[in-house]
Design a protein around this motif. Sequence first.
Motif, PDB file in Angstrom:
ATOM      1  N   THR A  18       0.802  -1.229   0.000  1.00  0.00           N
ATOM      2  CA  THR A  18       0.000   0.000   0.000  1.00  0.00           C
ATOM      3  C   THR A  18       0.834   1.279   0.000  1.00  0.00           C
ATOM      4  OG1 THR A  18      -0.191  -0.060   2.405  1.00  0.00           O
ATOM      5  CG2 THR A  18      -1.971  -1.102   1.125  1.00  0.00           C
ATOM      6  N   ASN A  19       2.112   1.187   0.409  1.00  0.00           N
ATOM      7  CA  ASN A  19       2.903   2.421   0.464  1.00  0.00           C
ATOM      8  C   ASN A  19       4.252   2.316  -0.251  1.00  0.00           C
ATOM      9  OD1 ASN A  19       4.589   1.025   2.196  1.00  0.00           O
ATOM     10  ND2 ASN A  19       4.105   2.251   3.996  1.00  0.00           N
ATOM     11  N   MET A  20       4.383   1.383  -1.184  1.00  0.00           N
ATOM     12  CA  MET A  20       5.650   1.237  -1.909  1.00  0.00           C
ATOM     13  C   MET A  20       6.111   2.552  -2.535  1.00  0.00           C
ATOM     14  SD  MET A  20       5.439  -2.376  -3.977  1.00  0.00           S
ATOM     15  CE  MET A  20       3.876  -1.946  -4.758  1.00  0.00           C
ATOM     16  N   THR A 128       5.326   1.522 -10.560  1.00  0.00           N
ATOM     17  CA  THR A 128       4.282   1.807 -11.539  1.00  0.00           C
ATOM     18  C   THR A 128       3.192   0.754 -11.425  1.00  0.00           C
ATOM     19  OG1 THR A 128       5.961   2.667 -13.057  1.00  0.00           O
ATOM     20  CG2 THR A 128       3.806   2.138 -13.995  1.00  0.00           C
ATOM     21  N   GLU A 129       1.964   1.203 -11.158  1.00  0.00           N
ATOM     22  CA  GLU A 129       0.859   0.249 -11.122  1.00  0.00           C
ATOM     23  C   GLU A 129       0.530  -0.153 -12.559  1.00  0.00           C
ATOM     24  OE1 GLU A 129      -3.432  -0.534  -8.990  1.00  0.00           O
ATOM     25  OE2 GLU A 129      -2.557   1.471  -8.905  1.00  0.00           O
ATOM     26  N   GLY A 133      -3.701  -4.877  -8.595  1.00  0.00           N
ATOM     27  CA  GLY A 133      -2.933  -5.896  -7.886  1.00  0.00           C
ATOM     28  C   GLY A 133      -1.599  -6.259  -8.511  1.00  0.00           C
ATOM     29  N   ARG A 134      -1.088  -5.429  -9.419  1.00  0.00           N
ATOM     30  CA  ARG A 134       0.198  -5.690 -10.082  1.00  0.00           C
ATOM     31  C   ARG A 134       0.975  -4.390 -10.215  1.00  0.00           C
ATOM     32  NH1 ARG A 134       0.204  -8.233 -15.921  1.00  0.00           N
ATOM     33  NH2 ARG A 134       0.688  -6.062 -16.139  1.00  0.00           N
ATOM     34  N   TRP A 135       2.236  -4.395  -9.751  1.00  0.00           N
ATOM     35  CA  TRP A 135       3.090  -3.213  -9.820  1.00  0.00           C
ATOM     36  C   TRP A 135       4.453  -3.594 -10.395  1.00  0.00           C
ATOM     37  CZ3 TRP A 135       0.132  -4.651  -5.741  1.00  0.00           C
ATOM     38  CH2 TRP A 135      -0.870  -3.760  -5.335  1.00  0.00           C
ATOM     39  N   LEU A 136       5.013  -2.689 -11.167  1.00  0.00           N
ATOM     40  CA  LEU A 136       6.353  -2.865 -11.706  1.00  0.00           C
ATOM     41  C   LEU A 136       7.301  -1.991 -10.897  1.00  0.00           C
ATOM     42  CD1 LEU A 136       7.992  -4.220 -13.982  1.00  0.00           C
ATOM     43  CD2 LEU A 136       7.644  -2.132 -15.321  1.00  0.00           C
ATOM     44  N   VAL A 161       5.510  -7.174  -9.031  1.00  0.00           N
ATOM     45  CA  VAL A 161       5.006  -7.533  -7.704  1.00  0.00           C
ATOM     46  C   VAL A 161       3.519  -7.777  -7.802  1.00  0.00           C
ATOM     47  CG1 VAL A 161       4.706  -6.701  -5.336  1.00  0.00           C
ATOM     48  CG2 VAL A 161       6.777  -6.114  -6.591  1.00  0.00           C
ATOM     49  N   PHE A 162       3.044  -8.855  -7.169  1.00  0.00           N
ATOM     50  CA  PHE A 162       1.642  -9.229  -7.185  1.00  0.00           C
ATOM     51  C   PHE A 162       1.043  -9.139  -5.798  1.00  0.00           C
ATOM     52  CE2 PHE A 162       3.922 -11.591 -10.433  1.00  0.00           C
ATOM     53  CZ  PHE A 162       3.225 -11.252 -11.574  1.00  0.00           C
TER      54      PHE A 162
END
Length: 163
Positions: A18-20, A128-129, A133-136, A161-162
């Motif tokens: 939530t705070n990456m 980057t979303e 539910g997936r971020w690079l 990241v999942f």
Amino acid sequence: MATSSDNLRTYPECYSLTNMAAHVGRTFGPGAPQLIDQGRIQMFADATGDQQWLHTDVERAKRESPFGGPIAHGYLTLSLIAAEQIAIGIYPSDASGIMNYGINKVRFLAPVPAGATVTLSATLLEVTEKSEGRWLLRVSNTINLTDSGKPAVIAETLGMVFA
């Protein structure tokens, strides 16, 4: 209060999915020293088929190498990044999964002699979303020779990241 050079494994509650993005610019590590001995170099050579004498023929490397002995394959050193990123906490512990997505840039700056130890530090450059539910994550990685602190490898990696 944690500073940008703190290893966030010490503060797991402050880094999550939530705070990456709030941690962009933060450096994780350095990680634990990793020994790159001749046995590890030979196992890498056997696994990849890269048996170049500079890495695998100890006596010849001592006689003929400009480095005074065998050195690790650059790709062996590079391959340490994935596991070490996990160990130093670059990926939030509440992620259900992560996967390598790519490498934007790699530079091999110094040879890693057999018997040397290296450590990894990684700086989170961008989050980057990509979809729900997936971020690079774009990460700058530096593998340093422990004895000299000199960078051996600098690489910018991408990890998915999942949630």
